[in-house]
Structures are given as structure tokens and as C-alpha cells.
Scaffold this motif. Structure first.
Motif, short mmCIF file in Angstrom:
data_model
loop_
_atom_site.label_atom_id
_atom_site.label_comp_id
_atom_site.label_asym_id
_atom_site.label_seq_id
_atom_site.Cartn_x
_atom_site.Cartn_y
_atom_site.Cartn_z
N ASN A 165 0.83 -1.20 0.00
CA ASN A 165 0.00 0.00 0.00
C ASN A 165 0.87 1.27 0.00
N ASN A 166 0.20 2.40 -0.20
CA ASN A 166 0.92 3.67 -0.34
C ASN A 166 1.67 4.08 0.92
N ASN A 167 1.13 3.76 2.09
CA ASN A 167 1.81 4.13 3.34
C ASN A 167 3.14 3.42 3.47
N LYS A 168 3.19 2.15 3.09
CA LYS A 168 4.45 1.41 3.17
C LYS A 168 5.44 1.93 2.14
N LYS A 169 4.96 2.32 0.97
CA LYS A 169 5.86 2.86 -0.06
C LYS A 169 6.48 4.17 0.39
N ILE A 170 5.67 5.03 0.98
CA ILE A 170 6.18 6.32 1.46
C ILE A 170 7.13 6.13 2.63
N ALA A 171 6.79 5.21 3.54
CA ALA A 171 7.67 4.93 4.68
C ALA A 171 9.01 4.38 4.21
#
Length: 76
Positions: free
Chosen positions: A2-8
Motif C-alpha cells: 500500500n501507499n503508506n508502506k511505499k512512502i515509509a
């Protein structure tokens, strides 16, 4: 992923790359200054301007390396 993991992951890679590059730049800069002072008799004057240029260059290089690693990770 998901996007949160990509940004993190992006933030983690960029921060660690910048810190690592800055650490390497500081060590090499200090070793070069010590060598010039001890073996070549070059005075240590104007220490800060060269140091800041080395840190700025290492930060930009770390930023580019971190983003590049992130893109390569997402490609696979």
C-alpha cells in the motif's frame, strides 16, 4: 504494497542514505585534512567552508541514491 508502506520505505531509504553519505564525507574530509596537516605542512585554516561543501554534496548524493534505490525496489 500500500501507499503508506511505499512512502515509509522512501523516507527510510532517503534518510539512511543521506546520513551514511554524510558520515563517509566527514570521515574522508577529516582524514584528508589530517594528512595535509601532518605530512604536507598545509595549515588548517578555513576549515568550515570546505566542510560545508562536502556535507552539501554528500547530502545531495545521498538523496539521489536513496530515491534511486527506492525506484529499483519498486520495479521488481
Amino acid at each position: 504494497m500500500n501507499n503508506n508502506k511505499k512512502i515509509a520505505l522512501l523516507i527510510f531509504l532517503v534518510v539512511t542514505s543521506v546520513l551514511t553519505m554524510n558520515l563517509i564525507a566527514v570521515v574522508i574530509y577529516l582524514l584528508a585534512k589530517a594528512y595535509l596537516y601532518l605530512f604536507q605542512d598545509v595549515p588548517l585554516g578555513n576549515f568550515l567552508s570546505g566542510f560545508l561543501r562536502a556535507i552539501r554534496g554528500a547530502s545531495i548524493g545521498g538523496l539521489i541514491a536513496g530515491i534511486g534505490c527506492w525506484f529499483l525496489y519498486l520495479k521488481k
